[in-house]
Design a protein around this motif. Structure first.
Motif, PDB file in Angstrom:
ATOM      1  N   GLY A  47      -8.133  -2.208   6.887  1.00 31.45           N
ATOM      2  CA  GLY A  47      -9.174  -3.192   7.144  1.00 31.45           C
ATOM      3  C   GLY A  47      -9.001  -4.535   6.485  1.00 31.45           C
ATOM      4  N   ALA A  48      -8.296  -4.602   5.349  1.00 28.36           N
ATOM      5  CA  ALA A  48      -8.237  -5.844   4.587  1.00 28.36           C
ATOM      6  C   ALA A  48      -7.742  -7.040   5.399  1.00 28.36           C
ATOM      7  CB  ALA A  48      -7.384  -5.646   3.331  1.00 28.36           C
ATOM      8  N   ALA A  65     -11.269  20.975  -8.160  1.00 30.31           N
ATOM      9  CA  ALA A  65     -11.191  19.589  -8.624  1.00 30.31           C
ATOM     10  C   ALA A  65     -10.142  18.810  -7.832  1.00 30.31           C
ATOM     11  CB  ALA A  65     -10.854  19.559 -10.115  1.00 30.31           C
ATOM     12  N   THR A  66      -9.008  19.453  -7.550  1.00 31.37           N
ATOM     13  CA  THR A  66      -7.939  18.787  -6.802  1.00 31.37           C
ATOM     14  C   THR A  66      -8.386  18.462  -5.381  1.00 31.37           C
ATOM     15  OG1 THR A  66      -6.254  19.953  -8.102  1.00 31.37           O
ATOM     16  CG2 THR A  66      -5.553  18.998  -6.006  1.00 31.37           C
ATOM     17  N   VAL A  67      -9.024  19.433  -4.732  1.00 32.00           N
ATOM     18  CA  VAL A  67      -9.513  19.209  -3.376  1.00 32.00           C
ATOM     19  C   VAL A  67     -10.539  18.065  -3.356  1.00 32.00           C
ATOM     20  CG1 VAL A  67     -10.971  20.224  -1.575  1.00 32.00           C
ATOM     21  CG2 VAL A  67      -9.045  21.521  -2.499  1.00 32.00           C
ATOM     22  N   THR A  68     -11.452  18.083  -4.312  1.00 31.93           N
ATOM     23  CA  THR A  68     -12.481  17.043  -4.371  1.00 31.93           C
ATOM     24  C   THR A  68     -11.866  15.664  -4.592  1.00 31.93           C
ATOM     25  OG1 THR A  68     -14.056  18.639  -5.267  1.00 31.93           O
ATOM     26  CG2 THR A  68     -14.573  16.306  -5.566  1.00 31.93           C
ATOM     27  N   LEU A  69     -10.933  15.589  -5.515  1.00 28.49           N
ATOM     28  CA  LEU A  69     -10.280  14.309  -5.814  1.00 28.49           C
ATOM     29  C   LEU A  69      -9.579  13.756  -4.579  1.00 28.49           C
ATOM     30  CD1 LEU A  69      -9.726  12.444  -8.289  1.00 28.49           C
ATOM     31  CD2 LEU A  69      -7.558  13.645  -8.560  1.00 28.49           C
ATOM     32  N   TRP A  70      -8.874  14.623  -3.866  1.00 24.96           N
ATOM     33  CA  TRP A  70      -8.116  14.190  -2.688  1.00 24.96           C
ATOM     34  C   TRP A  70      -9.040  13.635  -1.610  1.00 24.96           C
ATOM     35  CZ3 TRP A  70      -2.868  13.987  -1.787  1.00 24.96           C
ATOM     36  CH2 TRP A  70      -2.475  13.745  -0.467  1.00 24.96           C
ATOM     37  N   PHE A  71     -10.065  14.397  -1.250  1.00 30.25           N
ATOM     38  CA  PHE A  71     -10.889  14.025  -0.107  1.00 30.25           C
ATOM     39  C   PHE A  71     -11.927  12.964  -0.451  1.00 30.25           C
ATOM     40  CE2 PHE A  71      -9.103  18.075   1.172  1.00 30.25           C
ATOM     41  CZ  PHE A  71      -8.687  17.785   2.460  1.00 30.25           C
ATOM     42  N   THR A  72     -12.120  12.684  -1.727  1.00 30.34           N
ATOM     43  CA  THR A  72     -13.007  11.598  -2.124  1.00 30.34           C
ATOM     44  C   THR A  72     -12.293  10.258  -2.113  1.00 30.34           C
ATOM     45  OG1 THR A  72     -14.371  13.058  -3.500  1.00 30.34           O
ATOM     46  CG2 THR A  72     -14.462  10.701  -3.991  1.00 30.34           C
ATOM     47  N   PHE A  73     -11.020  10.235  -2.531  1.00 31.99           N
ATOM     48  CA  PHE A  73     -10.357   8.952  -2.764  1.00 31.99           C
ATOM     49  C   PHE A  73      -9.300   8.571  -1.735  1.00 31.99           C
ATOM     50  CE2 PHE A  73     -12.060   9.976  -6.975  1.00 31.99           C
ATOM     51  CZ  PHE A  73     -12.726   8.792  -7.241  1.00 31.99           C
ATOM     52  N   VAL A  74      -8.721   9.516  -1.016  1.00 31.65           N
ATOM     53  CA  VAL A  74      -7.753   9.152   0.019  1.00 31.65           C
ATOM     54  C   VAL A  74      -8.355   8.192   1.049  1.00 31.65           C
ATOM     55  CG1 VAL A  74      -6.545  10.077   2.047  1.00 31.65           C
ATOM     56  CG2 VAL A  74      -6.137  11.075  -0.211  1.00 31.65           C
ATOM     57  N   PRO A  75      -9.616   8.411   1.503  1.00 33.89           N
ATOM     58  CA  PRO A  75     -10.181   7.465   2.475  1.00 33.89           C
ATOM     59  C   PRO A  75     -10.270   6.036   1.970  1.00 33.89           C
ATOM     60  CG  PRO A  75     -11.461   9.499   2.436  1.00 33.89           C
ATOM     61  CD  PRO A  75     -10.508   9.571   1.277  1.00 33.89           C
ATOM     62  N   CYS A  76     -10.390   5.840   0.655  1.00 31.50           N
ATOM     63  CA  CYS A  76     -10.472   4.489   0.114  1.00 31.50           C
ATOM     64  C   CYS A  76      -9.226   3.679   0.454  1.00 31.50           C
ATOM     65  CB  CYS A  76     -10.658   4.537  -1.404  1.00 31.50           C
ATOM     66  SG  CYS A  76     -12.194   5.302  -1.943  1.00 31.50           S
ATOM     67  N   PHE A  77      -8.064   4.329   0.420  1.00 29.21           N
ATOM     68  CA  PHE A  77      -6.829   3.623   0.761  1.00 29.21           C
ATOM     69  C   PHE A  77      -6.804   3.256   2.245  1.00 29.21           C
ATOM     70  CE2 PHE A  77      -5.597   6.132  -3.028  1.00 29.21           C
ATOM     71  CZ  PHE A  77      -5.167   5.089  -3.835  1.00 29.21           C
ATOM     72  N   LEU A  78      -7.368   4.110   3.089  1.00 32.16           N
ATOM     73  CA  LEU A  78      -7.455   3.782   4.517  1.00 32.16           C
ATOM     74  C   LEU A  78      -8.291   2.528   4.733  1.00 32.16           C
ATOM     75  CD1 LEU A  78      -7.283   4.292   7.575  1.00 32.16           C
ATOM     76  CD2 LEU A  78      -9.183   5.909   7.327  1.00 32.16           C
ATOM     77  N   TRP A  79      -9.481   2.480   4.086  1.00 27.85           N
ATOM     78  CA  TRP A  79     -10.348   1.313   4.288  1.00 27.85           C
ATOM     79  C   TRP A  79      -9.633   0.014   3.909  1.00 27.85           C
ATOM     80  CZ3 TRP A  79     -12.654   4.605   6.762  1.00 27.85           C
ATOM     81  CH2 TRP A  79     -13.448   5.649   6.283  1.00 27.85           C
ATOM     82  N   ARG A  87       0.473  -2.875  13.112  1.00 32.10           N
ATOM     83  CA  ARG A  87       0.376  -2.365  11.742  1.00 32.10           C
ATOM     84  C   ARG A  87      -0.941  -1.623  11.545  1.00 32.10           C
ATOM     85  NH1 ARG A  87       0.205  -6.872   9.082  1.00 32.10           N
ATOM     86  NH2 ARG A  87       2.448  -7.133   8.898  1.00 32.10           N
ATOM     87  N   PHE A  88      -2.018  -2.149  12.121  1.00 29.14           N
ATOM     88  CA  PHE A  88      -3.316  -1.492  12.003  1.00 29.14           C
ATOM     89  C   PHE A  88      -3.271  -0.081  12.589  1.00 29.14           C
ATOM     90  CE2 PHE A  88      -7.345  -0.344  14.022  1.00 29.14           C
ATOM     91  CZ  PHE A  88      -8.211  -0.394  12.939  1.00 29.14           C
ATOM     92  N   ALA A  89      -2.677   0.058  13.783  1.00 32.07           N
ATOM     93  CA  ALA A  89      -2.613   1.368  14.430  1.00 32.07           C
ATOM     94  C   ALA A  89      -1.764   2.338  13.612  1.00 32.07           C
ATOM     95  CB  ALA A  89      -2.045   1.228  15.849  1.00 32.07           C
ATOM     96  N   GLY A  90      -0.615   1.850  13.118  1.00 28.15           N
ATOM     97  CA  GLY A  90       0.252   2.719  12.328  1.00 28.15           C
ATOM     98  C   GLY A  90      -0.379   3.128  11.012  1.00 28.15           C
ATOM     99  N   THR A  91      -1.002   2.165  10.347  1.00 30.81           N
ATOM    100  CA  THR A  91      -1.648   2.458   9.060  1.00 30.81           C
ATOM    101  C   THR A  91      -2.802   3.431   9.238  1.00 30.81           C
ATOM    102  OG1 THR A  91      -1.065   0.273   8.192  1.00 30.81           O
ATOM    103  CG2 THR A  91      -2.885   1.428   7.109  1.00 30.81           C
ATOM    104  N   THR A  92      -3.627   3.192  10.259  1.00 32.13           N
ATOM    105  CA  THR A  92      -4.766   4.069  10.497  1.00 32.13           C
ATOM    106  C   THR A  92      -4.319   5.493  10.809  1.00 32.13           C
ATOM    107  OG1 THR A  92      -6.076   2.210  11.324  1.00 32.13           O
ATOM    108  CG2 THR A  92      -6.819   4.424  11.908  1.00 32.13           C
TER     109      THR A  92
END
Length: 443
Positions: A340-341, A322-336, A210-215
Motif C-alpha cells: 500500500g505505501a 505464542a509462535t502462531v499468534t506472533l506470525w498471524f498478528t504481524f505478517v499482515p503488517c508487512f502486507l499493508w 509490483r502491487f499484484a506480486g507483493t500482494t
C-alpha cells in the motif's frame, strides 16, 4: 555512521533499528517519539514532512501503528529488505521477552511472591488504560458528532455485545455518509503536506505489477500456514483457532492495541476459554513493561491458550501458541506497508475515506472506554455478574467482593500517571512492589 548518496547504509539502518527495538518502551506515543528523534532529529535520514506523511498512513491502517511506521521507514531507505529488518527488529525483542515472562507466569504464577507482584501490576494497568482513554479522546472527539459515535460504540460493545468488527464497519459507514451528505471536501489529515524529498527510490513509485506480486506473495505467507494448520490439525484445534482468530484481529485492529483488547478479552476468555479475566490483565501488565508494540499482549494470550493443548507439555504448547499468534498478528503488517505505501497519496486524497476513518477513531474511544470499565470491574471486584434487560446485558459487581487494596493501588497509579505524568515503567514497578507488600502483610 556511513551514508551513501541515496541514504544511510544498510548496516547503519540495521544498527539503528536494533537500538529502537530494544528501547521502544512506553506505548505508541513514546515509540513514535523515539523514532522521530533518532531518524529525523539526530540522523536526518527522513525530513519532517516525509516522517509525518508515513505516520499518517500508518495511523489509517489496522494493527500497531508504531511497528508499521518502523517498517515504512526501513522500506523508504532500502526497499523490502529494509522494511523487513526494521519491522522485525521492532517486534522480536519484545516478543522474546513476553514469551519468557509468559513461561515464568505459567510455571511460577501461583507462588505468593509472583502473585503479589502481579496483583499490584494488574491494579496499575487500570490507570494506564484510563490515561490512554484521555489521550485518545482529546485527539479524536472533535465535535458533538464524533462524541455521539463514541457513545454509540460504547453502548454497542458494552451492553449489546456487538462484535468489534461490526462496530468499526458501522462507524466507517457513518463517517463516509456524513461527508457525502455534507458535500464538502474539508476532511484532512494532520501532518502538513506530504512532500517527498527527491530523488524518490524506484520502489516507492506505484506499479500495478509490483502491487499484484507483493500482494500475492504476502497473502500466501499469511494464509498458507493457516491452511496447513487446518489441514494437519483440523479446524477445531486450538492452534488453528488461534491462527484464524488473530488473522481476523490483524485485519480489524484500527486504533491500536487498546481498541481491540476488549474484543480479544471477550473472545479469548468467554468464547474460547484460553485464559481467565484476571490473566488478561496480567498479560497487559507484562506487555506494558516490555519493549515493542503493546499488542504483544496477544502473544501472552496465545501462549496460555497453547499451554492447555492435550498431548503436549504446557511449555511446548505455550511456545507453539505464542509462535502462531506472533506470525498471524504481524505478517499482515508487512502486507499493508509493502503493497500500500506506494499508493499513499491516492489514499490521502480520498476525502470521504478520511471522514470514514475519523469516525472509526471516534468509535475507538468508545471501545477503549468499555475496556477501561471491564478492567475496572475485574480489578476492583472479585465477582462480576450480569443482569439482562431485553437485548442489553449490564455487568453487576458483587459489592461484597470489593478489593480496597486494589483500589488504592489503582488510584495511586492514576494520580502518578495522569496527574503528575510520571514514567510509566517506574509507576508499574512501584505498583508491583506495593501489591507484593500488601499480599505479604495482609495475606
Amino acid at each position: 555512521m556511513t551514508r551513501t548518496a541515496e541514504g544511510p547504509s544498510f548496516g547503519d539502518t540495521v544498527a539503528v533499528f536494533a537500538r529502537i527495538g530494544f528501547l521502544s518502551f512506553g506505548g505508541p506515543a513514546g515509540q513514535i517519539a523515539l523514532m522521530h528523534r533518532m531518524l529525523v532529529e539526530e540522523r536526518k535520514w527522513l525530513d519532517e514532512p516525509r516522517f509525518l506523511h508515513a505516520l499518517n498512513y500508518c495511523m489509517l491502517l489496522p494493527g500497531p501503528e508504531a511497528m508499521q511506521l518502523a517498517t515504512y521507514a526501513g522500506w523508504l531507505m532500502h526497499g523490502v529488505r529494509g522494511g523487513l529488518v526494521a519491522g522485525l527488529l521492532f517486534v522480536l525483542p519484545g516478543a522474546l521477552v513476553i514469551t519468557v515472562l509468559s513461561a515464568v507466569y505459567l510455571a511460577l504464577g501461583d507462588l505468593p511472591i509472583v502473585a503479589g507482584l502481579l496483583f499490584g501490576l494488574k491494579a496499575a494497568v487500570l490507570a494506564v488504560v484510563l490515561e490512554a482513554l484521555i489521550k485518545v479522546s482529546k485527539r479524536a472527539l472533535k465535535g458533538p458528532v464524533m462524541a455521539v459515535i463514541a457513545v454509540a460504540a460504547f453502548i454497542g460493545i458494552a451492553f449489546l455485545k456487538m462484535p468489534f468488527p461490526l462496530i468499526i464497519l458501522l462507524a466507517a459507514a457513518a463517517g463516509a455518509l456524513l461527508h457525502l451528505t455534507a458535500g464538502e471536501g474539508k476532511a484532512t489529515l494532520p501532518g502538513g503536506d506530504p512532500v517527498l524529498a527527491p530523488p524518490a527510490p524506484e520502489w516507492t513509485r506505484p506499479s500495478m505489477r509490483r502491487f499484484a506480486g507483493t500482494t500475492a506473495t504476502w497473502l500466501l505467507i499469511w494464509f498458507g500456514p493457516l491452511f496447513l494448520l487446518s489441514a494437519a490439525l483440523g479446524a477445531g484445534h486450538v492452534l488453528t483457532q488461534e491462527a484464524s482468530f488473530f488473522s481476523k484481529m490483524a485485519a480489524v485492529t484500527f486504533g491500536g492495541a487498546y481498541a481491540v483488547l476488549a474484543y480479544v478479552a471477550q473472545q479469548a476468555v468467554e468464547v474460547h476459554g484460553w485464559l481467565m479475566p484476571d490473566e488478561m490483565l496480567t498479560g497487559l501488565g507484562l506487555a506494558e513493561t516490555t519493549p515493542g508494540p503493546l499488542i504483544l499482549v496477544l502473544v501472552f494470550v496465545g501462549f496460555l491458550g497453547g499451554a492447555g493443548l492435550s498431548g503436549l507439555e504446557p511449555l511446548a504448547g505455550g511456545l507453539a501458541g505464542a509462535t502462531v499468534t506472533l506470525w498471524f498478528t504481524f505478517v499482515p503488517c508487512f502486507l499493508w506497508i509493502f503493497a500500500g505505501a506506494p499508493y499513499v497519496e491516492t489514499v490521502r486524497a480520498v476525502k470521504w475515506l478520511a471522514s470514514a476513518l475519523a469516525a472509526v477513531t471516534a468509535a475507538v474511544v468508545g471501545v477503549i472506554a468499555n475496556l477501561a470499565a471491564w478492567f475496572a470491574l475485574h480489578v476492583l471486584f472479585g465477582t462480576v455478574g450480569e443482569a439482562r434487560f431485553g437485548p442489553f446485558g449490564i455487568p453487576v459487581p458483587d459489592a461484597g467482593s470489593f478489593d480496597p487494596v486494589a483500589a488504592i493501588i489503582a488510584a495511586g497509579a492514576a494520580v502518578a500517571l495522569i496527574g503528575f505524568h510520571r514514567n510509566m515503567i517506574l509507576v508499574l514497578g512501584l505498583a508491583a512492589v506495593g501489591g507484593l507488600l500488601a499480599r505479604l502483610v495482609l495475606g
